[in-house]
Design a protein around this motif. Sequence first.
Motif, PDB file in Angstrom:
ATOM      1  N   SER A  17       0.913  -0.682  -0.056  1.00  0.00           N
ATOM      2  CA  SER A  17       0.200  -0.118  -0.352  1.00  0.00           C
ATOM      3  C   SER A  17       0.629   1.072   0.007  1.00  0.00           C
ATOM      4  N   VAL A  60      -8.933  -0.159 -10.497  1.00  0.00           N
ATOM      5  CA  VAL A  60      -8.882   0.562  -9.266  1.00  0.00           C
ATOM      6  C   VAL A  60     -10.156   0.540  -8.714  1.00  0.00           C
ATOM      7  N   ARG A  63      -9.909  -1.213  -4.855  1.00  0.00           N
ATOM      8  CA  ARG A  63      -8.224  -1.036  -4.153  1.00  0.00           C
ATOM      9  C   ARG A  63      -8.140   0.285  -3.967  1.00  0.00           C
ATOM     10  N   PHE A  64      -8.239   1.409  -4.316  1.00  0.00           N
ATOM     11  CA  PHE A  64      -8.338   2.720  -4.853  1.00  0.00           C
ATOM     12  C   PHE A  64      -9.352   3.118  -3.953  1.00  0.00           C
ATOM     13  N   MET A  79      -3.452   3.733  -1.879  1.00  0.00           N
ATOM     14  CA  MET A  79      -3.402   2.055  -2.288  1.00  0.00           C
ATOM     15  C   MET A  79      -3.410   1.855  -2.166  1.00  0.00           C
ATOM     16  N   LEU A  82      -1.852  -3.166  -4.176  1.00  0.00           N
ATOM     17  CA  LEU A  82      -1.050  -2.661  -5.490  1.00  0.00           C
ATOM     18  C   LEU A  82      -0.684  -3.902  -5.999  1.00  0.00           C
ATOM     19  N   ASP A  86       0.054  -0.797 -12.030  1.00  0.00           N
ATOM     20  CA  ASP A  86      -0.250   0.457 -11.544  1.00  0.00           C
ATOM     21  C   ASP A  86       1.440   1.170 -11.396  1.00  0.00           C
ATOM     22  N   THR A  87       2.150   0.953 -11.669  1.00  0.00           N
ATOM     23  CA  THR A  87       3.469   1.204 -11.733  1.00  0.00           C
ATOM     24  C   THR A  87       3.082   2.413 -12.837  1.00  0.00           C
ATOM     25  N   VAL A 117       5.850  -0.756  -8.693  1.00  0.00           N
ATOM     26  CA  VAL A 117       5.209  -1.974  -7.518  1.00  0.00           C
ATOM     27  C   VAL A 117       5.910  -2.849  -8.528  1.00  0.00           C
TER      28      VAL A 117
END
Length: 119
Positions: A17, A60, A63-64, A79, A82, A86-87, A117
């Motif tokens: 996270s 997302v 998750r976000f 976040m 991850l 998501d990078t 990530v």
Amino acid sequence: QVQMVESGGGSVQAGGSLRLSCAASGYNCMGWFRQAPGKGREGVAAISTTGGSTYYTDSVKGRFTISQDSAKNTLYLQMNSLKPEDTAIYYCAAGAWPCSLRYEGYPYWGQGTQVTVSS
């Protein structure tokens, strides 16, 4: 001149996270966008700063979480879970109604913060 400053990026392993912060205030809509290498800018989440309505891109959801602290004039993006996909460089942005995930609706942008990530 509008100044928006993001913080909180970094490197984490998949499943980890991060919480991004953005110091800004006075706009109807605030949003988080991201841009991965070789890809276009993508709307991640947005919030109506008066009504509190939130908007998320499908990848997302769950998750976000986007939120705001009006007293601190700060926008957040929590976040969780991850994934390597998501990078990206994450940007906060500000604009007027109507709120959306379209970057064309946001004239004010921060400088971005890198999120990496690893698997």
